[in-house]
Design a protein around this motif. Structure first.
Motif, PDB file in Angstrom:
ATOM      1  N   GLY A 171      44.539  41.803  40.349  1.00 37.03           N
ATOM      2  CA  GLY A 171      43.724  43.017  40.462  1.00 37.03           C
ATOM      3  C   GLY A 171      42.449  42.911  39.657  1.00 37.03           C
ATOM      4  O   GLY A 171      41.368  43.317  40.109  1.00 37.03           O
ATOM      5  N   MET A 172      42.569  42.349  38.449  1.00 29.27           N
ATOM      6  CA  MET A 172      41.393  42.217  37.587  1.00 29.27           C
ATOM      7  C   MET A 172      40.380  41.265  38.213  1.00 29.27           C
ATOM      8  O   MET A 172      39.175  41.515  38.180  1.00 29.27           O
ATOM      9  CB  MET A 172      41.833  41.689  36.226  1.00 29.27           C
ATOM     10  CG  MET A 172      41.020  42.283  35.123  1.00 29.27           C
ATOM     11  SD  MET A 172      41.692  42.223  33.486  1.00 29.27           S
ATOM     12  CE  MET A 172      43.235  41.538  33.499  1.00 29.27           C
ATOM     13  N   TYR A 173      40.891  40.181  38.803  1.00 30.38           N
ATOM     14  CA  TYR A 173      40.007  39.224  39.470  1.00 30.38           C
ATOM     15  C   TYR A 173      39.252  39.914  40.617  1.00 30.38           C
ATOM     16  O   TYR A 173      38.020  39.830  40.709  1.00 30.38           O
ATOM     17  CB  TYR A 173      40.829  38.030  39.993  1.00 30.38           C
ATOM     18  CG  TYR A 173      40.025  37.144  40.912  1.00 30.38           C
ATOM     19  CD1 TYR A 173      39.188  36.161  40.394  1.00 30.38           C
ATOM     20  CD2 TYR A 173      40.064  37.317  42.299  1.00 30.38           C
ATOM     21  CE1 TYR A 173      38.406  35.383  41.232  1.00 30.38           C
ATOM     22  CE2 TYR A 173      39.296  36.545  43.136  1.00 30.38           C
ATOM     23  CZ  TYR A 173      38.472  35.574  42.606  1.00 30.38           C
ATOM     24  OH  TYR A 173      37.694  34.812  43.441  1.00 30.38           O
ATOM     25  N   ASN A 174      40.006  40.616  41.467  1.00 30.44           N
ATOM     26  CA  ASN A 174      39.377  41.291  42.614  1.00 30.44           C
ATOM     27  C   ASN A 174      38.329  42.305  42.170  1.00 30.44           C
ATOM     28  O   ASN A 174      37.270  42.429  42.777  1.00 30.44           O
ATOM     29  CB  ASN A 174      40.438  42.011  43.458  1.00 30.44           C
ATOM     30  CG  ASN A 174      41.135  41.074  44.425  1.00 30.44           C
ATOM     31  OD1 ASN A 174      41.080  39.865  44.252  1.00 30.44           O
ATOM     32  ND2 ASN A 174      41.801  41.621  45.433  1.00 30.44           N
ATOM     33  N   LEU A 175      38.649  43.015  41.085  1.00 36.29           N
ATOM     34  CA  LEU A 175      37.724  44.030  40.569  1.00 36.29           C
ATOM     35  C   LEU A 175      36.447  43.370  40.046  1.00 36.29           C
ATOM     36  O   LEU A 175      35.337  43.822  40.334  1.00 36.29           O
ATOM     37  CB  LEU A 175      38.433  44.798  39.445  1.00 36.29           C
ATOM     38  CG  LEU A 175      37.760  46.035  38.888  1.00 36.29           C
ATOM     39  CD1 LEU A 175      37.478  47.061  39.972  1.00 36.29           C
ATOM     40  CD2 LEU A 175      38.634  46.661  37.820  1.00 36.29           C
ATOM     41  N   LEU A 176      36.600  42.278  39.308  1.00 37.41           N
ATOM     42  CA  LEU A 176      35.431  41.601  38.723  1.00 37.41           C
ATOM     43  C   LEU A 176      34.513  41.025  39.788  1.00 37.41           C
ATOM     44  O   LEU A 176      33.286  41.088  39.647  1.00 37.41           O
ATOM     45  CB  LEU A 176      35.899  40.481  37.773  1.00 37.41           C
ATOM     46  CG  LEU A 176      36.391  40.930  36.402  1.00 37.41           C
ATOM     47  CD1 LEU A 176      37.114  39.803  35.683  1.00 37.41           C
ATOM     48  CD2 LEU A 176      35.236  41.422  35.533  1.00 37.41           C
ATOM     49  N   VAL A 177      35.100  40.454  40.843  1.00 36.33           N
ATOM     50  CA  VAL A 177      34.247  39.810  41.858  1.00 36.33           C
ATOM     51  C   VAL A 177      33.756  40.795  42.927  1.00 36.33           C
ATOM     52  O   VAL A 177      33.029  40.401  43.826  1.00 36.33           O
ATOM     53  CB  VAL A 177      34.946  38.597  42.534  1.00 36.33           C
ATOM     54  CG1 VAL A 177      35.328  37.553  41.516  1.00 36.33           C
ATOM     55  CG2 VAL A 177      36.151  39.026  43.353  1.00 36.33           C
ATOM     56  N   SER A 178      34.172  42.083  42.789  1.00 35.02           N
ATOM     57  CA  SER A 178      33.761  43.055  43.814  1.00 35.02           C
ATOM     58  C   SER A 178      32.282  43.405  43.716  1.00 35.02           C
ATOM     59  O   SER A 178      31.716  43.999  44.620  1.00 35.02           O
ATOM     60  CB  SER A 178      34.616  44.318  43.722  1.00 35.02           C
ATOM     61  OG  SER A 178      34.372  44.977  42.507  1.00 35.02           O
ATOM     62  N   GLU A 179      31.645  43.078  42.576  1.00 26.82           N
ATOM     63  CA  GLU A 179      30.213  43.350  42.430  1.00 26.82           C
ATOM     64  C   GLU A 179      29.506  42.076  41.980  1.00 26.82           C
ATOM     65  O   GLU A 179      30.104  41.254  41.286  1.00 26.82           O
ATOM     66  CB  GLU A 179      29.985  44.465  41.404  1.00 26.82           C
ATOM     67  CG  GLU A 179      30.269  45.838  41.990  1.00 26.82           C
ATOM     68  CD  GLU A 179      30.207  46.954  40.973  1.00 26.82           C
ATOM     69  OE1 GLU A 179      29.515  46.798  39.962  1.00 26.82           O
ATOM     70  OE2 GLU A 179      30.877  47.971  41.226  1.00 26.82           O
ATOM     71  N   THR A 180      28.237  41.954  42.356  1.00 22.12           N
ATOM     72  CA  THR A 180      27.493  40.751  41.968  1.00 22.12           C
ATOM     73  C   THR A 180      27.033  40.871  40.510  1.00 22.12           C
ATOM     74  O   THR A 180      27.113  41.948  39.925  1.00 22.12           O
ATOM     75  CB  THR A 180      26.261  40.560  42.868  1.00 22.12           C
ATOM     76  OG1 THR A 180      25.532  41.787  42.860  1.00 22.12           O
ATOM     77  CG2 THR A 180      26.642  40.195  44.279  1.00 22.12           C
ATOM     78  N   GLY A 181      26.563  39.762  39.959  1.00 26.93           N
ATOM     79  CA  GLY A 181      26.055  39.777  38.581  1.00 26.93           C
ATOM     80  C   GLY A 181      27.033  39.122  37.627  1.00 26.93           C
ATOM     81  O   GLY A 181      27.864  38.304  38.027  1.00 26.93           O
TER      82      GLY A 181
END
Lengths: 207, 263
Positions: A171-181
């Motif tokens: 979940g943390m991975y998906n959340l982190l990569v959900s936005e650019t930057g």
């Protein structure tokens, strides 16, 4: 739109044929690789259903719901194997890694079929981040189960604890990569860093 | 702006404390293999840590957005389950002698769940967490009763405190906005009263009771009350109850360590 079932069939047939000529660990790995791919397809069905039924939106489903569903899909066959056959630690690890690798490979193939493979950076990110992430999350789960068994605390609480850890990581991975930057850079490097840490702990656990 | 910085700092501080205690509880786990309580304690700490990390990531990336049902909820439920297991393995409680307290705990959990649903409108998440929270409360009161750490008068006072708290919080849904502030303040005062009660109890038990099981029970009672209070509050009050929660981390570790050293 891609025909995911057709891709699955195309990938499974040679692997099933291989199984007739293999024995022991290799056979177990291939079987779990196939199960991982099937789990990925079933996970996509369930996530798609939740998306349609709950109305929270495709993006939010992918970020928040998919990690829960996908980890559950990987967990159920492994739990069955763990409880019914009480395999040794090494056999359990092979099964889990096969499952994770199958899941990641099938997801990557479907993603590349729908998005194309022109961009090498995209393909590398899929391989080094998403691919490794699925293996790390299932490995976290299985390390939890091995610890639980080694300390003789095989109870509902500890099994759910191990499953939750893999869900939280995914979940943390998906959340982190959900936005650019910066967040996505952290997200893409997270699986490799965690894999290195897990490798250290796995060596400690084996010794 | 400042409130946001304080909240993030408080979570970061909790993450640091959790990481340190996870590391040392891992060492305890390898040293004392005769008992399973440190295993559940380590599981509790690692789940708590990951839940905090997930929450922090979400809060930094999507501020001012309510989190939908996510891995965080399952992590939190697993954290409650493993905390209950830590108490259950440290104290062998008897449900038969704690029937009234168990019923009270389940009712309190049900009322809390109803309040959460009223505040957030998220039925599925709140019922899911409420069930596990009920199990945690049930384990805490059963172990307190078995260890006879709370006198009959104190049980009555606790029941009155919980009833008053639920009534005050429920009233905020119905009263006029000028009265709502008064009821909110009264609710916070009752929550602080509960915290004071458990801190005094913890001090007395640590001072007078030689058995480490009693220490585990009282620390978990304080932690459970702090969690309850945190779920009922916002702003600075939320930070205050979170700091009490953080204080419980070393206390929980020390009580479990004392318990395993005595075996």
């Amino acid at each position: 739109m891609i025909y995911a079932e057709n891709i699955l069939l195309c990938m499974i047939i040679p692997l099933v044929l291989t199984m007739f000529f293999l024995r022991g660990n290799a056979n177990r790995f291939v079987l779990n690789f196939i199960l991982g791919m099937v789990a990925c397809l079933l996970g996509a069905y369930v996530s798609g259903f939740i998306d349609a039924a709950s109305g929270i939106g495709t993006e939010d489903t992918a970020v928040f719901i998919s990690p829960v569903v996908e980890e559950m899909m990987k967990f159920l066959p492994l739990l069955f194997y763990f409880v019914m056959f009480a395999p040794e630690d090494d056999k359990l690890t092979h099964a889990a890694l096969g499952m994770g690798a199958g899941f990641a490979s099938y997801e990557n193939i479907c993603s590349m079929v729908s998005s194309g493979t022109e961009s090498l950076s995209f393909v590398l990110v899929r391989g080094l981040a998403v691919g490794v992430m699925h293996i790390v999350s299932v490995f976290t789960l299985i390390m939890g189960l091995i610890i639980v068994r080694r300390f003789k605390v095989l109870r509902l609480e500890s099994v759910i604890g191990a499953l939750s850890l893999s869900m939280l990581f995914h979940g943390m991975y998906n959340l982190l990569v959900s936005e650019t930057g910066i967040s996505s850079i952290i997200g893409f490097s997270l699986p490799m860093v965690t894999a290195a840490i897990l490798y250290y702990f796995y060596r400690q656990l084996r010794s | 702006m400042y409130e946001k910085i304080f909240t993030i700092s408080a979570v970061l501080f909790q993450i640091v404390i959790l990481s340190i205690h996870l590391f040392i509880s891992g060492k305890t786990l390898r040293r004392y293999r005769k008992t399973i309580t440190p295993v559940f304690l380590s599981f509790t700490f690692v789940l708590w840590l990951f839940t905090d990390l997930y929450w922090l990531t979400f809060d930094l990336m999507r501020p001012e957005t309510r989190m939908p049902f996510a891995a965080n909820e399952i992590g939190e439920a697993a954290f409650f389950l493993t905390l209950a297991a830590t108490i259950g393995t440290g104290v062998s409680y008897d449900v038969r002698i704690a029937k009234k307290q168990a019923v009270g705990a389940v009712l309190f959990a049900a009322c809390n769940t109803a309040l959460w649903i009223g505040w957030s409108g998220e039925m599925l998440q709140d019922v899911f967490i409420g069930l596990v929270y009920g199990l945690l409360l049930y384990t805490v009161v059963c172990s307190l009763r078995t260890e006879q750490l709370v006198t009959a008068i104190e049980w009555v006072l606790l029941a009155l405190l919980c009833t008053a708290l639920i009534a005050t919080e429920a009233a905020t849904f119905f009263v006029a906005s000028n009265l709502k502030i008064m009821f909110d303040t009264a609710g916070y005062l009752l929550l602080v009263l509960g915290i004071v009660f458990w801190i005094v109890k913890l001090y007395l038990v640590w001072k007078n009771e030689p058995l480490a099981n009693s220490h585990i029970c009282t620390v978990c009672s304080l932690l459970t009350w702090a969690i309850t209070a945190k779920y009922m509050s916002e702003g600075n009050w939320y930070l205050f109850f979170m700091s009490i929660e953080t204080l419980c981390i070393p206390l929980l570790y020390l009580s479990v360590r004392k318990a395993v050293e005595n075996i």
